[in-house]
Design a protein around this motif. Structure first.
Motif, PDB file in Angstrom:
ATOM      1  N   GLU A 267       0.812  -1.219   0.000  1.00 14.00           N
ATOM      2  CA  GLU A 267       0.000   0.000   0.000  1.00 14.00           C
ATOM      3  C   GLU A 267       0.848   1.273   0.000  1.00 14.00           C
ATOM      4  O   GLU A 267       0.298   2.369   0.094  1.00 14.00           O
ATOM      5  CB  GLU A 267      -0.932  -0.002   1.220  1.00 14.00           C
ATOM      6  N   ASN A 268       2.177   1.133  -0.125  1.00 17.48           N
ATOM      7  CA  ASN A 268       3.017   2.323  -0.023  1.00 17.48           C
ATOM      8  C   ASN A 268       3.689   2.727  -1.330  1.00 17.48           C
ATOM      9  O   ASN A 268       4.512   3.639  -1.351  1.00 17.48           O
ATOM     10  CB  ASN A 268       4.053   2.174   1.098  1.00 17.48           C
ATOM     11  N   PHE A 269       3.337   2.102  -2.461  1.00 14.61           N
ATOM     12  CA  PHE A 269       3.826   2.595  -3.753  1.00 14.61           C
ATOM     13  C   PHE A 269       3.066   3.865  -4.094  1.00 14.61           C
ATOM     14  O   PHE A 269       1.837   3.905  -4.001  1.00 14.61           O
ATOM     15  CB  PHE A 269       3.609   1.556  -4.858  1.00 14.61           C
ATOM     16  N   ILE A 270       3.787   4.905  -4.498  1.00 13.81           N
ATOM     17  CA  ILE A 270       3.131   6.159  -4.889  1.00 13.81           C
ATOM     18  C   ILE A 270       3.338   6.493  -6.357  1.00 13.81           C
ATOM     19  O   ILE A 270       2.664   7.368  -6.896  1.00 13.81           O
ATOM     20  CB  ILE A 270       3.578   7.344  -4.023  1.00 13.81           C
ATOM     21  N   LEU A 271       4.277   5.786  -7.029  1.00 21.14           N
ATOM     22  CA  LEU A 271       4.589   6.116  -8.418  1.00 21.14           C
ATOM     23  C   LEU A 271       5.478   5.035  -9.004  1.00 21.14           C
ATOM     24  O   LEU A 271       6.319   4.483  -8.301  1.00 21.14           O
ATOM     25  CB  LEU A 271       5.320   7.468  -8.477  1.00 21.14           C
ATOM     26  N   THR A 272       5.280   4.737 -10.302  1.00 20.21           N
ATOM     27  CA  THR A 272       6.238   3.920 -11.047  1.00 20.21           C
ATOM     28  C   THR A 272       6.654   4.702 -12.279  1.00 20.21           C
ATOM     29  O   THR A 272       5.845   5.455 -12.858  1.00 20.21           O
ATOM     30  CB  THR A 272       5.660   2.555 -11.485  1.00 20.21           C
ATOM     31  N   LEU A 273       7.902   4.528 -12.684  1.00 21.52           N
ATOM     32  CA  LEU A 273       8.450   5.184 -13.873  1.00 21.52           C
ATOM     33  C   LEU A 273       9.156   4.141 -14.720  1.00 21.52           C
ATOM     34  O   LEU A 273       9.879   3.297 -14.184  1.00 21.52           O
ATOM     35  CB  LEU A 273       9.446   6.272 -13.474  1.00 21.52           C
ATOM     36  N   ASN A 274       8.949   4.202 -16.035  1.00 27.57           N
ATOM     37  CA  ASN A 274       9.667   3.306 -16.928  1.00 27.57           C
ATOM     38  C   ASN A 274       9.878   3.950 -18.282  1.00 27.57           C
ATOM     39  O   ASN A 274       9.274   4.955 -18.619  1.00 27.57           O
ATOM     40  CB  ASN A 274       8.943   1.958 -17.077  1.00 27.57           C
ATOM     41  N   GLY A 275      10.745   3.329 -19.073  1.00 24.39           N
ATOM     42  CA  GLY A 275      11.021   3.740 -20.436  1.00 24.39           C
ATOM     43  C   GLY A 275      10.753   2.577 -21.364  1.00 24.39           C
ATOM     44  O   GLY A 275       9.697   1.971 -21.324  1.00 24.39           O
ATOM     45  N   HIS A 276      11.722   2.229 -22.226  1.00 22.38           N
ATOM     46  CA  HIS A 276      11.742   1.048 -23.085  1.00 22.38           C
ATOM     47  C   HIS A 276      10.837   1.137 -24.300  1.00 22.38           C
ATOM     48  O   HIS A 276      11.262   0.843 -25.416  1.00 22.38           O
ATOM     49  CB  HIS A 276      11.412  -0.212 -22.261  1.00 22.38           C
ATOM     50  N   VAL A 277       9.581   1.515 -24.137  1.00 22.45           N
ATOM     51  CA  VAL A 277       8.597   1.482 -25.212  1.00 22.45           C
ATOM     52  C   VAL A 277       8.738   2.733 -26.070  1.00 22.45           C
ATOM     53  O   VAL A 277       8.842   3.847 -25.551  1.00 22.45           O
ATOM     54  CB  VAL A 277       7.168   1.374 -24.633  1.00 22.45           C
ATOM     55  N   VAL A 278       8.690   2.544 -27.394  1.00 22.00           N
ATOM     56  CA  VAL A 278       8.819   3.686 -28.290  1.00 22.00           C
ATOM     57  C   VAL A 278       7.436   4.163 -28.752  1.00 22.00           C
ATOM     58  O   VAL A 278       6.629   4.522 -27.903  1.00 22.00           O
ATOM     59  CB  VAL A 278       9.827   3.418 -29.442  1.00 22.00           C
ATOM     60  N   GLU A 279       7.149   4.204 -30.065  1.00 24.48           N
ATOM     61  CA  GLU A 279       5.999   4.920 -30.622  1.00 24.48           C
ATOM     62  C   GLU A 279       6.147   6.375 -30.182  1.00 24.48           C
ATOM     63  O   GLU A 279       7.133   6.986 -30.490  1.00 24.48           O
ATOM     64  CB  GLU A 279       4.669   4.302 -30.200  1.00 24.48           C
ATOM     65  N   ASP A 280       5.197   6.926 -29.382  1.00 21.44           N
ATOM     66  CA  ASP A 280       5.409   8.297 -28.891  1.00 21.44           C
ATOM     67  C   ASP A 280       6.169   8.305 -27.569  1.00 21.44           C
ATOM     68  O   ASP A 280       6.517   9.365 -27.055  1.00 21.44           O
ATOM     69  CB  ASP A 280       4.089   9.065 -28.776  1.00 21.44           C
ATOM     70  N   GLY A 281       6.423   7.125 -26.994  1.00 22.58           N
ATOM     71  CA  GLY A 281       7.209   7.023 -25.762  1.00 22.58           C
ATOM     72  C   GLY A 281       6.523   7.538 -24.518  1.00 22.58           C
ATOM     73  O   GLY A 281       7.169   7.715 -23.491  1.00 22.58           O
ATOM     74  N   LEU A 282       5.228   7.759 -24.601  1.00 18.78           N
ATOM     75  CA  LEU A 282       4.497   8.326 -23.467  1.00 18.78           C
ATOM     76  C   LEU A 282       3.278   7.476 -23.144  1.00 18.78           C
ATOM     77  O   LEU A 282       2.592   6.987 -24.040  1.00 18.78           O
ATOM     78  CB  LEU A 282       4.045   9.750 -23.780  1.00 18.78           C
ATOM     79  N   GLY A 283       3.023   7.294 -21.883  1.00 18.58           N
ATOM     80  CA  GLY A 283       1.838   6.571 -21.457  1.00 18.58           C
ATOM     81  C   GLY A 283       1.673   6.704 -19.960  1.00 18.58           C
ATOM     82  O   GLY A 283       2.642   6.975 -19.241  1.00 18.58           O
ATOM     83  N   ARG A 284       0.456   6.530 -19.491  1.00 23.46           N
ATOM     84  CA  ARG A 284       0.230   6.558 -18.052  1.00 23.46           C
ATOM     85  C   ARG A 284      -1.113   5.937 -17.729  1.00 23.46           C
ATOM     86  O   ARG A 284      -2.045   5.967 -18.515  1.00 23.46           O
ATOM     87  CB  ARG A 284       0.345   7.967 -17.498  1.00 23.46           C
TER      88      ARG A 284
END
Length: 193
Positions: free
Chosen positions: A113-130
């Motif tokens: 219950e203490n995760f507040i955020l995850t960050l990653n890269g790797h994927v291209v196309e526009d490289g953005l997602g959430r």
């Protein structure tokens, strides 16, 4: 350095899997860094680290979690319809001891219950997602993909800056110091609850 707290217990000489303690403005963070497609035992170790730091807000940094269409990388659900899933790479052979975004969610993030955020890269196309997904107890966890490598000049120096605000929200800003430019589009500048 003072924030470095430890490495994966079975590979203490390597830094792909590590955790860091950071105390800032009265907030206590645990920054958990995991390798591309973390192995099953790495997730065992990560669960232990997060459980041992239940008093800290956890930010997970890993390589492949969120896909550019605002879903998680999920081999079981999408198979080869999602490019760049860890299960298609040679490192998955011969025993397929790799975990994609959905497996990381199921085996690690959703259990705490203490995760507040995850960050990653790797994927291209526009490289953005959430996306934001809640644990079984209802704790919402924002998950963010940001990858600028396919932009001109290997990324044009674009950086994702995240401002942690006193009210508990976060605000993103994408800035390129080489271009001296801020990208204020809705996909590049947004608030995270």
């Amino acid at each position: 350095s003072a924030h470095w707290a430890g490495n994966y217990d079975r590979e203490p000489q390597r830094s792909e899997n590590s955790y860091h303690r950071l105390d800032v403005a009265g907030r206590r963070f645990l920054i958990l860094c995991l390798e591309f497609a973390p192995r099953g035992d790495v997730l065992r170790w990560a669960n232990e680290v997060v459980a041992d730091h239940a008093d800290r807000e956890v930010i997970l940094i890993t390589h492949a979690l969120v896909y550019h269409d605002d879903t998680r990388l999920d081999w079981r659900k999408f198979g080869k319809k999602q490019d760049w899933n860890p299960h298609v790479f040679d490192l998955a052979k011969p025993n397929d001891d790799v975990n994609d975004g959905q497996e990381i969610w199921d085996k690690l993030i959703s259990r705490h219950e203490n995760f507040i955020l995850t960050l990653n890269g790797h994927v291209v196309e526009d490289g953005l997602g959430r996306l934001v997904t809640s644990t079984e107890k209802g704790h919402a966890v924002p998950q963010v993909l940001v990858n600028f490598q396919m932009k001109p000049n290997g990324g044009d120096g674009w950086l994702r800056l995240i401002e942690m605000r006193k009210d508990g929200t976060m605000q993103t800003y994408d800035y390129s110091p080489t271009r001296k430019q801020l990208n204020a589009s809705k996909q590049n500048q947004f608030s995270i609850p």
